[in-house]
Scaffold this motif. Structure first.
Motif, PDB file in Angstrom:
ATOM      1  N   GLU A  22       0.857  -1.173   0.000  1.00 60.41           N
ATOM      2  CA  GLU A  22       0.000   0.000   0.000  1.00 60.41           C
ATOM      3  C   GLU A  22       0.892   1.221   0.000  1.00 60.41           C
ATOM      4  N   ILE A  23       0.602   2.177  -0.869  1.00 61.85           N
ATOM      5  CA  ILE A  23       1.444   3.362  -1.015  1.00 61.85           C
ATOM      6  C   ILE A  23       0.862   4.497  -0.188  1.00 61.85           C
ATOM      7  N   ILE A  24       1.730   5.089   0.669  1.00 61.27           N
ATOM      8  CA  ILE A  24       1.274   6.152   1.557  1.00 61.27           C
ATOM      9  C   ILE A  24       1.719   7.504   1.006  1.00 61.27           C
ATOM     10  N   LYS A  25       0.777   8.367   0.741  1.00 64.27           N
ATOM     11  CA  LYS A  25       1.090   9.776   0.504  1.00 64.27           C
ATOM     12  C   LYS A  25       0.678  10.603   1.719  1.00 64.27           C
ATOM     13  N   MET A  26      -0.467  10.289   2.242  1.00 65.21           N
ATOM     14  CA  MET A  26      -0.946  10.933   3.469  1.00 65.21           C
ATOM     15  C   MET A  26      -1.835   9.922   4.171  1.00 65.21           C
ATOM     16  N   SER A  27      -1.498   9.628   5.429  1.00 59.54           N
ATOM     17  CA  SER A  27      -2.267   8.567   6.078  1.00 59.54           C
ATOM     18  C   SER A  27      -2.132   8.668   7.591  1.00 59.54           C
ATOM     19  N   LEU A  28      -3.145   8.171   8.284  1.00 58.94           N
ATOM     20  CA  LEU A  28      -3.085   7.968   9.731  1.00 58.94           C
ATOM     21  C   LEU A  28      -2.710   6.516   9.998  1.00 58.94           C
ATOM     22  N   ILE A  29      -1.829   6.318  10.979  1.00 58.72           N
ATOM     23  CA  ILE A  29      -1.456   4.962  11.381  1.00 58.72           C
ATOM     24  C   ILE A  29      -1.817   4.792  12.853  1.00 58.72           C
ATOM     25  N   PHE A  30      -2.690   3.849  13.135  1.00 60.99           N
ATOM     26  CA  PHE A  30      -3.130   3.583  14.506  1.00 60.99           C
ATOM     27  C   PHE A  30      -2.264   2.464  15.087  1.00 60.99           C
ATOM     28  N   THR A  31      -1.717   2.683  16.254  1.00 63.01           N
ATOM     29  CA  THR A  31      -0.879   1.670  16.912  1.00 63.01           C
ATOM     30  C   THR A  31      -1.385   1.423  18.322  1.00 63.01           C
ATOM     31  N   SER A  32      -1.134   0.219  18.798  1.00 61.78           N
ATOM     32  CA  SER A  32      -1.525  -0.125  20.168  1.00 61.78           C
ATOM     33  C   SER A  32      -0.612  -1.228  20.707  1.00 61.78           C
ATOM     34  N   ASN A  33      -0.424  -1.217  21.987  1.00 60.19           N
ATOM     35  CA  ASN A  33       0.386  -2.283  22.592  1.00 60.19           C
ATOM     36  C   ASN A  33      -0.404  -3.581  22.720  1.00 60.19           C
ATOM     37  N   THR A  34      -1.727  -3.502  22.757  1.00 56.38           N
ATOM     38  CA  THR A  34      -2.544  -4.709  22.943  1.00 56.38           C
ATOM     39  C   THR A  34      -2.882  -5.287  21.580  1.00 56.38           C
ATOM     40  N   GLN A  35      -2.434  -6.517  21.373  1.00 57.96           N
ATOM     41  CA  GLN A  35      -2.581  -7.158  20.069  1.00 57.96           C
ATOM     42  C   GLN A  35      -3.087  -8.580  20.270  1.00 57.96           C
ATOM     43  N   ASP A  36      -4.191  -8.911  19.636  1.00 61.02           N
ATOM     44  CA  ASP A  36      -4.832 -10.217  19.838  1.00 61.02           C
ATOM     45  C   ASP A  36      -3.902 -11.377  19.519  1.00 61.02           C
ATOM     46  N   ASP A  37      -2.989 -11.173  18.584  1.00 59.63           N
ATOM     47  CA  ASP A  37      -2.101 -12.274  18.197  1.00 59.63           C
ATOM     48  C   ASP A  37      -1.212 -12.730  19.342  1.00 59.63           C
ATOM     49  N   TYR A  38      -1.035 -11.880  20.357  1.00 57.76           N
ATOM     50  CA  TYR A  38      -0.095 -12.207  21.426  1.00 57.76           C
ATOM     51  C   TYR A  38      -0.790 -12.446  22.765  1.00 57.76           C
ATOM     52  N   LYS A  39      -2.104 -12.527  22.747  1.00 61.93           N
ATOM     53  CA  LYS A  39      -2.829 -12.712  23.995  1.00 61.93           C
ATOM     54  C   LYS A  39      -3.046 -14.189  24.274  1.00 61.93           C
ATOM     55  N   ASP A  40      -2.961 -14.526  25.544  1.00 58.56           N
ATOM     56  CA  ASP A  40      -3.247 -15.885  25.996  1.00 58.56           C
ATOM     57  C   ASP A  40      -4.600 -15.823  26.696  1.00 58.56           C
ATOM     58  N   LEU A  41      -5.636 -16.335  26.024  1.00 58.44           N
ATOM     59  CA  LEU A  41      -7.000 -16.211  26.524  1.00 58.44           C
ATOM     60  C   LEU A  41      -7.548 -17.567  26.917  1.00 58.44           C
ATOM     61  N   ASP A  42      -8.452 -17.555  27.917  1.00 55.76           N
ATOM     62  CA  ASP A  42      -9.137 -18.797  28.250  1.00 55.76           C
ATOM     63  C   ASP A  42     -10.399 -18.915  27.404  1.00 55.76           C
ATOM     64  N   SER A  43     -11.233 -19.932  27.687  1.00 56.13           N
ATOM     65  CA  SER A  43     -12.400 -20.204  26.847  1.00 56.13           C
ATOM     66  C   SER A  43     -13.438 -19.088  26.894  1.00 56.13           C
ATOM     67  N   THR A  44     -13.390 -18.277  27.933  1.00 56.69           N
ATOM     68  CA  THR A  44     -14.353 -17.178  28.060  1.00 56.69           C
ATOM     69  C   THR A  44     -13.808 -15.880  27.492  1.00 56.69           C
ATOM     70  N   GLY A  45     -12.565 -15.899  27.014  1.00 56.91           N
ATOM     71  CA  GLY A  45     -11.972 -14.682  26.480  1.00 56.91           C
ATOM     72  C   GLY A  45     -11.197 -13.881  27.502  1.00 56.91           C
ATOM     73  N   ARG A  46     -11.055 -14.425  28.715  1.00 61.32           N
ATOM     74  CA  ARG A  46     -10.319 -13.716  29.762  1.00 61.32           C
ATOM     75  C   ARG A  46      -8.825 -13.877  29.540  1.00 61.32           C
ATOM     76  N   GLN A  47      -8.096 -12.747  29.634  1.00 59.15           N
ATOM     77  CA  GLN A  47      -6.658 -12.795  29.421  1.00 59.15           C
ATOM     78  C   GLN A  47      -5.973 -13.490  30.598  1.00 59.15           C
ATOM     79  N   LEU A  48      -5.069 -14.417  30.279  1.00 62.37           N
ATOM     80  CA  LEU A  48      -4.405 -15.198  31.312  1.00 62.37           C
ATOM     81  C   LEU A  48      -3.037 -14.645  31.687  1.00 62.37           C
TER      82      LEU A  48
END
Length: 675
Positions: free
Chosen positions: A3-29
């Motif tokens: 994707e080519i950027i000329k003008m853009s907003l980039i949203f960043t966050s420390n919380t990322q689903d790919d790195y979360k360890d969740l139980d069956s209810t979705g609670r972070q472990l």
């Protein structure tokens, strides 16, 4: 595919689903650490972005969650004081107590950790048994809003336990053996019975003198030690028994640490600079009753009383080399016996056969008992003359232990009323690993008492390792200020024994505790120069904690600021919300080619934006949102296009160290545009 950027907003966050360890209810472990650290995180782009040449970047907005954090340096300290208020009239020399230094270790704490650390330091301090480990510190919340701290200090009241049957641990006072015969522990102490087990001798031979180290006696209303004397006897060869000699008293927790008798003139378990008098006793006592039965006849053998102290002259000055055993007269004064107790009145059937040491506040009393009759020998209610009463207890003598010497036979401790329940409650000092003959080397283990902690800094243990040492208010460089043995009220006996001087004592309150007050000294109490520099002064120039614990306008936090419960407990609540450190915080992207300059570090930097201390509504802590109204764009220095597949984002302080006061979610929005 890019994707080519000329003008853009980039949203960043420390919380990322790919790195979360969740139980069956979705609670972070797991907690957010590593690349999910709220102040140091990476965002990987699954679809790399092509940034056009000559682009620039700015911070659009920041959302963080900031903890309330303390950053403590080595100088953050306060004093705890349990004694008579100085107010605007008294000096420390007018009292028998001394402050204890409470020093908070360097580090970073949230509010809960800070409360825990204050409580830990108070409870680990070397304090008198009456207040030892009697502290609680909690976070104060109102509707989940932090309001400060709740600090609770208490002393024991009437909670005494008779531990006579448990007295079994003892150490030998080997003073008489220095430079002469080998050390001897010619005795046993078992279930409260102290027995001379070696050859018979005298109380001056020094071979049978031991200190019971299980439990301390301490300031209060009911503490006492009663000793049965009838076993201190021997056969007359005709079916009868004669009295043997004994010395029965109380000593501070002292310890033989060297066989070099020239070191500070200390002898045996004696304090620094004590001078031994072989004609009285080769051993040190703070308080002692000595009965030398001589040949056992009724015409000989006189009970004499002594205390270990120093003298002062008529001008009130300390007399050098006067730290000895000085006799305290229990006869001839108003309210006292007419003549001394002799052989005929001790041990025999129907006569006095028990000796009782008892405590009333900071006063030590002595009496003899026969049946239900008690004969007071030393009691300020009968005669308060300084030469006719024992010295008041101080911080150095706030924990006292039985010390017994026998010529032959045994004595039994029938009552021993103490605060302590287990031998680990209040620990006697010890010496481990030293040479068994010379006592060189080894480790001096401080134990629990103020005096043993003081000793750890003197020449008595100069060749030892030290374990358990706590901060000392009294130590100023190589000197000690206001040592209790020479500067506390009524510790020096007048050289003129005809002196009419009276001693004063602090009694007990309605709940059985000594009538002292709990006080925290939070800031320097040095008076203005036009006033007496010692009146009201706790000598607290090192104290600087008032703002941290929510008492910003208070130097001396006395009981008038708190709630008193049953006379013995005080609870203080912060008057203001404590001040916390707010990090200077800057947004930094470490993997782009932009350049800024940090003059604090005198170096090129990657910092882009300073996060304000306050939000628009005045918040400093919790969830904070900052919208950048006037963005500052920084050149990315890219003459060519480049592919952006990750962002390494950090929130740092002015020295470019990652801050440690963030938690939860961090969201930062960046704006990239082509110039």
């Amino acid at each position: 595919m890019y994707e080519i950027i000329k003008m853009s907003l980039i949203f960043t966050s420390n919380t990322q689903d790919d790195y979360k360890d969740l139980d069956s209810t979705g609670r972070q472990l797991n907690s957010r650490i590593g690349i999910e650290n709220p102040a140091d995180y990476h965002n990987h782009l699954t679809s790399p972005l092509e940034v056009k040449p000559n682009s620039e970047i700015a911070v659009q907005s920041v959302k963080i969650s900031r903890n309330q954090i303390y950053e403590i340096t080595d100088s953050t300290q306060m004093l705890y004081y349990h004694g008579e208020d100085l107010g605007t009239t008294k000096k420390l020399e007018d009292t028998t107590s001394r402050p204890t230094l409470i020093s908070l270790p360097r580090g970073t704490y949230d509010r809960g950790e800070f409360a825990t650390e204050i409580e830990s330091q108070l409870n680990s301090a070397c304090l008198p048994p009456a207040v030892f480990q009697n502290f609680k510190v909690n976070v104060s919340l109102v509707d989940n809003d932090f309001k400060g701290f709740q600090i609770n200090a208490s002393q024991h009241g009437t909670a005494f336990t008779d531990k006579n049957a448990s007295l079994s641990t003892s150490i030998s006072d080997i003073s008489a053996s220095i430079g002469s015969t080998p050390p001897s522990d010619n005795f046993t102490l078992s279930a409260g019975t102290f027995t001379r087990t070696g050859a018979t001798g005298t109380i001056l031979d020094g071979l049978c003198c031991g200190i019971g180290t299980d439990f301390p006696l301490a300031i209060g209303e009911n503490a006492c030690m009663t000793v049965e004397l009838r076993g201190a006897s021997y056969s007359d060869g005709e079916g009868g028994f004669l009295n043997s000699s004994w010395a029965i008293g109380l000593t501070r927790p002292t310890l033989q640490t060297s066989t070099d008798s020239s070191r500070g003139k200390n002898h045996g378990n004696a304090p620094l600079n004590f001078i031994k008098q072989n004609s009285i006793s080769p051993h040190y006592y703070d308080y002692v009753a000595i009965f030398d039965a001589e040949d056992g006849s009724s015409a000989s053998g006189i009970l004499k009383l002594y205390q270990g102290c120093q003298e002062r002259d008529g001008e009130g000055a300390l007399i050098p080399n006067s730290f000895k055993l000085h006799e305290i007269d229990y006869t001839g004064g108003a309210g006292q016996l007419a003549k001394s107790i002799s052989n005929a009145s001790i041990n025999a059937s129907g006569e006095y056969h028990q000796l009782r040491w008892s405590f009333n506040g900071d006063e030590v009393k002595l009496s003899l008992l026969k049946g239900g009759t008690e004969l007071m020998l030393i009691d300020s209610q009968q005669n308060a003359s300084t030469v006719r009463v024992f010295k008041p207890m101080t911080d150095f003598t706030s924990a006292l232990y039985p010390k017994i010497c026998l010529s032959q036979g045994s004595v039994e401790i029938t009552h021993y009323d103490t605060y302590s329940v287990a031998t680990t409650d209040y620990v006697y000092p010890s010496l481990t690993g030293a040479d068994s003959t010379t006592l060189d080397g080894g480790t001096y283990n401080v134990g629990s008492s103020p005096y043993a902690n003081y000793v750890s800094r003197t020449s008595l243990v100069k060749d030892k390792n030290v374990s358990g040492q706590q901060p000392s208010w009294a130590q100023r460089g190589l000197a000690f200020i206001f040592p209790p043995d020479s500067t506390c009220r009524d510790q020096l006996i007048p050289f003129d024994r005809a002196s009419q001087e009276l001693s004063t004592f602090v009694g007990v309150n309605a709940s059985g505790g000594v009538a002292y007050k709990h006080t925290l000294i939070l800031e320097d109490t040095t008076p203005p120069e036009h006033r007496d520099q010692e009146i009201g002064n706790y000598f607290s120039s090192m104290c600087d904690i008032s703002r941290y614990i929510g008492f910003p306008d208070i130097s001396v936090l006395d009981q008038s600021y708190g709630t008193v419960t049953h006379h013995n407990m005080i609870t203080w609540e912060s008057t203001d919300v404590p001040e916390f450190r707010v990090n200077s915080a800057f947004v930094r992207i470490s993997n782009l080619n932009h350049r800024t300059y940090n003059s604090c570090k005198n170096s090129v930097s990657k910092m882009m934006y300073m996060i304000p201390r306050f939000t628009n509504d005045g918040k400093q802590f919790g969830d904070l949102f900052f919208e950048v109204s006037e963005k500052t764009y920084i050149d990315l220095n890219n003459t060519d296009s480049f592919n952006l597949n990750q962002l390494q984002i950090q929130i740092v302080d002015k020295n470019e160290r990652v801050v440690d006061d963030l938690h939860g979610d961090t969201i930062i929005v960046f704006h990239i545009k082509q110039k």
